[in-house]
Design an enzyme around this catalytic site. Structure first.
Site, PDB file in Angstrom:
ATOM      1  N   ARG A 225      -5.397   6.243  -1.704  1.00  0.00           N
ATOM      2  CA  ARG A 225      -5.579   5.205  -0.804  1.00  0.00           C
ATOM      3  C   ARG A 225      -7.011   4.859  -0.250  1.00  0.00           C
ATOM      4  NH1 ARG A 225      -1.620   3.433  -3.263  1.00  0.00           N
ATOM      5  NH2 ARG A 225       0.249   2.918  -2.802  1.00  0.00           N
ATOM      6  N   HIS A 273      -8.519  -1.269  -8.247  1.00  0.00           N
ATOM      7  CA  HIS A 273      -7.064  -0.590  -7.946  1.00  0.00           C
ATOM      8  C   HIS A 273      -6.311  -0.784  -9.302  1.00  0.00           C
ATOM      9  CE1 HIS A 273      -3.712   0.585  -4.864  1.00  0.00           C
ATOM     10  NE2 HIS A 273      -3.465   1.068  -5.886  1.00  0.00           N
TER      11      HIS A 273
HETATM   12  C1  GLV Z   1      -0.123   2.174  -6.665  1.00  0.00           C
HETATM   13  O1  GLV Z   1      -1.116   2.127  -5.936  1.00  0.00           O
HETATM   14  C2  GLV Z   1       1.144   3.001  -6.279  1.00  0.00           C
HETATM   15  O2  GLV Z   1       1.358   3.652  -5.523  1.00  0.00           O
HETATM   16  O3  GLV Z   1       1.833   3.131  -7.274  1.00  0.00           O
END
Ligand code: GLV
Length: 310
Positions: A225, A273
């Site tokens: 994250r 992401h």
């Molecule tokens: C994506 O970031 C997840 O947590 O699956």
């Protein structure tokens, strides 16, 4: 049985409904809308749900997070303390993560990034052969994803270690556990991969004190994250040469603002992401299986321990 979907940011809600309807033909399925009446749902399937969901829907028996990381869900203040939270278990994500990390590793260990820079110059310069024993990989976090990543890098002959909060044993991987073992893990790690869950204990872990314990010229891959990383500390460590580069898929602010320094930094690779995407068919099949198990009084698996945050 009534299923409520609240998948923020996915414009394709209809596809999720169709997929769930195929898996659970007898279920009633609704999509969350801010101004609808309560539907008395039994289960909610969510990604970053609105706080109002948990005050309006008071009969929920479980909430399913359509991602591996539950930080976004656990931070919703209205989430009842005793509501079971169930996350995706792999569901096609681990292999994507392993692929992403191998690619990022090879960019530096096999000099692919350097060859790409030579290409427009017409420069046929063969760089020194890769000595795998010098490319030690360390994976922070040994859950389902971390284990798959570590096994992948180890399978290509990169000396691989993993660090986790509690002890784990994985064939072919050197494992370290607990904060006391972190310095030794970092000291042997040239390519650090973060796949930790985001909790109060892990927030801001990728910061100057940690970077200082890596060998000089280390590389950081963050696929956990954005809140794991102290951005200014990364820039300073790159500036000083303590770190040679970083590959980042997650950011404190997403989308990463176009003017952010990371985008154009020569030593930072940015992806939006996308390292491990939630796959609809796999996720729906897994959640439907868990719902069937819950309906017949069995354990669904994948339940988050609220106290530890993952
Ligand atoms: C994506 O970031 C997840 O947590 O699956």
């Amino acid at each position: 049985m009534h299923l409520l979907l609240a998948i923020t940011g996915d414009p394709k809600a209809q596809r999720w409904i169709e997929a769930f309807q195929r898996q659970l033909p007898d279920a009633r399925i609704s999509v969350w809308s801010d101004d609808a009446e309560p539907v008395d749902a039994d289960y909610a399937v969510v990604w970053h749900p609105p706080a109002a969901l948990f005050t309006r829907e008071t009969r929920l028996r479980a909430v399913f997070n359509i991602g591996a990381g539950v930080d976004g869900l656990l931070s919703v203040p209205t989430l009842p303390a005793d509501l079971p939270v169930i996350r995706l278990e792999d569901a096609g994500m681990s292999v994507q993560m392993a692929e992403y990390v191998l690619h990022a590793l090879w960019e530096v260990s096999r000099d692919f990034a350097a060859y790409r820079r030579q290409e427009p110059e017409g420069n046929w310069k063969v760089l020194p052969v890769t000595r795998r024993e010098q490319w030690t990989v360390g994976v922070l976090g040994l859950g389902q994803v971390g284990r798959r990543v570590a096994e992948a890098t180890a399978s290509f002959g990169y000396p691989t270690a993993g660090w986790s909060r509690t002890p784990r044993e994985i064939a072919g991987i050197e494992t370290f556990a607990g904060s006391d073992a972190l310095p030794a893990f970092l000291a042997r790690t040239r390519v650090l991969v973060n796949v930790l869950p985001l909790t109060d204990d892990t927030r801001d872990i990728l910061a100057a004190p940690l970077f200082a314990q890596l060998p000089q010229g280390a590389h950081v891959i963050n696929v956990g994250r954005g809140q794991h990383l102290v951005e200014d500390d990364l820039l300073a460590a790159l500036e000083s040469g303590q770190l040679a580069g970083a590959t980042l898929d997650v950011f404190r602010t997403e989308p990463l603002p176009a003017e952010h320094a990371f985008w154009r930094h020569p030593a930072i690779t940015v992806t939006p992401h996308t390292a491990a995407r939630t796959l609809r068919a796999e996720s729906v099949a897994q959640i439907a299986g868990k719902i069937r198990r819950l309906e017949s009084g069995e354990d669904a698996g994948g339940q988050v321990e609220r106290g530890r945050g993952y």
